[in-house]
Scaffold this active site. Structure first.
Site, short mmCIF file in Angstrom:
data_model
loop_
_atom_site.label_atom_id
_atom_site.label_comp_id
_atom_site.label_asym_id
_atom_site.label_seq_id
_atom_site.Cartn_x
_atom_site.Cartn_y
_atom_site.Cartn_z
N SER A 107 0.38 -1.27 0.08
CA SER A 107 0.14 -0.07 -0.58
C SER A 107 0.94 1.30 -0.13
O SER A 107 1.98 1.44 -1.02
CB SER A 107 -0.89 -0.14 1.21
OG SER A 107 -1.94 1.15 1.19
N HIS A 108 0.69 2.12 1.03
CA HIS A 108 1.25 3.96 0.73
C HIS A 108 3.01 3.22 1.90
O HIS A 108 3.08 4.66 2.37
CB HIS A 108 0.70 4.50 1.92
CG HIS A 108 -0.50 3.97 2.97
ND1 HIS A 108 -0.75 2.83 3.09
CD2 HIS A 108 0.02 4.16 4.06
CE1 HIS A 108 -1.41 2.98 4.80
NE2 HIS A 108 -0.26 4.07 5.41
N ASP A 283 -1.12 6.69 -3.67
CA ASP A 283 0.57 6.40 -3.29
C ASP A 283 0.35 4.87 -4.48
O ASP A 283 0.72 5.08 -5.16
CB ASP A 283 -0.61 5.64 -1.48
CG ASP A 283 -2.10 4.58 -2.16
OD1 ASP A 283 -2.73 4.41 -2.65
OD2 ASP A 283 -1.03 3.71 -1.17
N ASP A 285 -0.43 2.20 -4.21
CA ASP A 285 -0.79 1.42 -5.87
C ASP A 285 -1.69 1.68 -6.23
O ASP A 285 -2.33 1.03 -6.19
CB ASP A 285 -0.67 -0.48 -4.29
CG ASP A 285 -2.45 0.10 -3.54
OD1 ASP A 285 -2.20 1.27 -3.10
OD2 ASP A 285 -2.75 -1.26 -2.67
N ASP A 287 -4.32 3.22 -5.20
CA ASP A 287 -6.25 3.37 -4.85
C ASP A 287 -6.38 4.58 -3.58
O ASP A 287 -7.54 4.61 -3.87
CB ASP A 287 -6.54 1.91 -4.28
CG ASP A 287 -5.48 1.58 -3.18
OD1 ASP A 287 -4.49 2.41 -2.29
OD2 ASP A 287 -5.70 1.01 -1.72
N ARG A 288 -4.53 5.27 -2.39
CA ARG A 288 -5.72 6.40 -2.23
C ARG A 288 -5.22 7.20 -3.31
O ARG A 288 -4.60 7.24 -4.24
CB ARG A 288 -4.80 6.63 -0.80
CG ARG A 288 -5.17 5.21 0.01
CD ARG A 288 -4.08 4.82 1.36
NE ARG A 288 -4.49 3.89 1.68
CZ ARG A 288 -4.20 3.62 2.84
NH1 ARG A 288 -4.48 5.14 4.31
NH2 ARG A 288 -4.16 2.37 3.52
N LYS A 383 -11.24 0.58 -3.11
CA LYS A 383 -10.49 2.24 -3.15
C LYS A 383 -10.28 2.99 -4.13
O LYS A 383 -9.00 2.48 -5.29
CB LYS A 383 -10.19 2.79 -1.68
CG LYS A 383 -9.19 1.77 -1.75
CD LYS A 383 -9.29 2.80 -0.35
CE LYS A 383 -7.55 2.41 0.30
NZ LYS A 383 -8.02 1.14 1.41
#
Length: 567
Positions: A107-108, A283, A285, A287-288, A383
């Site tokens: 992720s982030h 971020d 990947d 998604d944010r 998301k």
């Protein structure tokens, strides 16, 4: 290993013998045979360090388990939302459809040889595996003794688009490398009016900047914003995906997206030029998302509310109306007010995208979001950061359809947000994180807050002694969610104090292991008087912050005079 939707650890841990193999095999063992034997699986991720090696290992395990074909995004790159789109939308040349995916991302979190790696499994609906599957995976990891692997299978060149066919241990086995952006771009073009956005981006009145923080969003940014929508190449910032994210922290917030924040006129550094009208970041990947106007920050809680309020008029996909909206419990109640005013179904769910996915699969939710920079809709089951940016560009294009020609003033991001506050009221909002506090002390603090809830008159007496102008607490509870789709119950999701004027205090614990705990405190003050919605957020929240810290005895329990991070 944590019992959650994603296995996340350092690269060093993942490189241990059998570590990745055990998790992947534990996942295969947790799935029904038809989702493995003869199945089509997607394997890709954010391109962080160790991704390429991990993909080769997973391919060999898939072949040995009887998987029929593996789809890989070129150069190992697929954003998390794009994986969901590929599962849901892509059809192979032979008519095949994916039944699931291994997504390689942390992720982030930062990437690199000494940083983090992660893997999670998504199901045939494109969403994260439910607890019924992750519980089985977790149990399998504790007992696994062996795994089949096609050691002799040669490595696949994942930089070249095309299909490589093998005779695997279980029969025919194909690995197809495909363009990372094709399916996702096609989906975005079916949702948004690209011509309308293109007209906005081509206007000399409008300037734009997108920062991928060297994450996987860069694999989509040039294709969507430059090739499809006509933005200038100079509008893209840090859009070359890198295994270590350029040595940065790929988290789209005001702290880590320093270059974008400075360019948008929101830092102490003078950008030297007039900031763009619109800025956004992703971020690792993708998604944010973070949405910025010129010298103006849009909170994620406001962002989802504004998208929901404008979706039907601005986004073709929603032209027939919204089925419903949802937010995670800690997210501000800005979306609630929109739902009430527009007579929409509304859901408050625990943190975790799977809860939104359940509602969407049942046709009950169209738009959703969470305060940790996640926004999305029912076009996929994750998301989606680029979707959120396109949603905002659509709203800006819609609001400016009469202003782009001639001398009329541009309707800005700040104008849209302030008009929203004038219509629906403003939810002043902040989050305090107290990281790595003593786990026992953190549990005692939470226990005190639960105990106080048994007597609201006593709570209100304490509140008035701390700050007489703060409204009374109307109700208080420990949040519990009963899923309206499958009837499952999620308990102990956070402690809430709900005030008569619509304000809220929420306390949540995370990471209660031997290394300590993180206490997250969410403070929200609702203001419906339009003349008072332009105040500085910290000034407006100061009385409620004081109440939250003294009511919980935060300093007494944690020994901290201030939080580790204020968002």
């Amino acid at each position: 290993m944590a019992r959650n939707l994603e296995l996340l650890d350092s690269v060093k841990v993942f490189k241990q013998p059998n570590y990745l193999e055990n998790f992947v095999q534990a996942t295969f063992n947790a799935l029904t045979p038809e989702k493995v034997k003869g199945a089509t699986l997607v394997v890709s991720g954010d391109g962080r360090y160790y991704s390429e090696e991990a993909i080769q290992i997973i391919i060999k395990l898939a072949a040995a388990n009887g998987v029929r074909r593996v789809w890989v995004g070129q150069n190992s790159l697929l954003s998390t939302p794009a994986v969901s789109a590929v599962i849901r939308e892509r059809v192979g040349n032979d008519g095949s459809k994916a039944t699931g995916a291994f997504i390689l991302t942390a992720s982030h979190n930062p990437g690199g040889p000494t940083e983090d790696f992660g893997i999670k499994y998504n199901m045939e609906n494109g969403g994260p595996a439910p607890e019924s599957i992750t519980d089985k995976i977790y149990e399998n990891t504790k007992t696994i003794k062996e795994y089949p692997i096609a050691e002799d299978l040669p490595s696949v060149d994942i930089s070249a688009i095309g299909t490589t066919s093998f005779e695997g241990p279980e029969g025919k086995f194909d690995v197809e490398v495909f363009d990372s952006a094709d399916d996702y771009v096609k989906l975005m073009k079916s949702i948004f009016d690209f011509e309308s956005i293109k007209k906005l981006l081509s206007s000399p009145k409008f300037t734009f900047c997108y920062d991928a923080l060297h994450g996987v969003a860069g694999a989509y940014a040039h294709r969507i914003f430059v090739e499809e929508l006509g933005a200038q190449e100079s509008s893209l910032l840090n859009c070359t995906p890198k295994k270590d994210f350029g040595g940065g922290h790929p988290d789209p917030n005001l702290t880590y997206a320093k270059e974008l924040v400075a360019r948008m006129g929101l830092s102490k550094i003078d950008p030297g030029v007039e900031p763009p009208e619109f800025g956004a970041a992703a971020d690792g990947d993708a998604d944010r998302n973070m949405i910025l106007g010129k010298r103006f920050f849009v909170t994620p809680s406001d962002s989802v509310a504004i998208i929901a309020a404008n979706a039907v008029g601005a986004i073709p996909y929603f032209s027939s109306g919204l089925k419903g909206v949802a937010r995670s419990m800690p997210t501000s109640a800005a979306l609630d007010v929109v739902a009430k005013n527009l007579n929409l179904k509304f859901f408050e769910v625990p943190t975790g995208w799977k809860f939104f996915g359940n509602l969407m699969d049942a046709g009950m939710c169209s738009v959703c979001g969470e305060e940790s920079f996640g926004t999305g809709s029912d076009h996929i089951r994750e998301k989606d950061g680029i979707w959120a940016v396109l949603a905002w560009l659509s709203i800006l294009a819609h609001k400016n359809k009469e202003t782009l020609d001639g001398n009329a003033k541009l309707v800005t991001v700040e104008d849209i947000v302030r008009q929203h506050w004038a219509t629906y009221g403003r939810h002043y909002y902040t989050r305090y994180d107290y990281e790595n506090v003593d786990a026992a002390a953190a549990k005692e603090l939470m226990a005190l807050l639960v105990k106080l809830q048994s007597s609201l008159p006593e709570v209100n007496k304490i509140v008035k002694e701390i700050h007489p102008n703060v409204a009374n607490v109307a109700s208080a509870d420990e949040f519990e969610y009963k899923d309206p789709v499958d009837g499952s119950v999620s308990k102990h999701q956070g402690i809430r104090y709900l005030f008569e004027d619509g304000s809220r205090l929420v306390f949540r614990l995370s990471g209660t292991g031997s290394e300590g705990a993180t206490i997250r405190l969410y403070i929200e003050q609702y203001e419906k008087d339009a003349s008072k919605t332009g105040r500085d957020s910290q000034d407006a929240l100061a009385p409620l912050v004081d109440v939250a810290l003294k009511l919980s005895k935060m300093q007494e329990f944690t020994g901290r005079s201030s939080p580790t991070v204020i968002t």
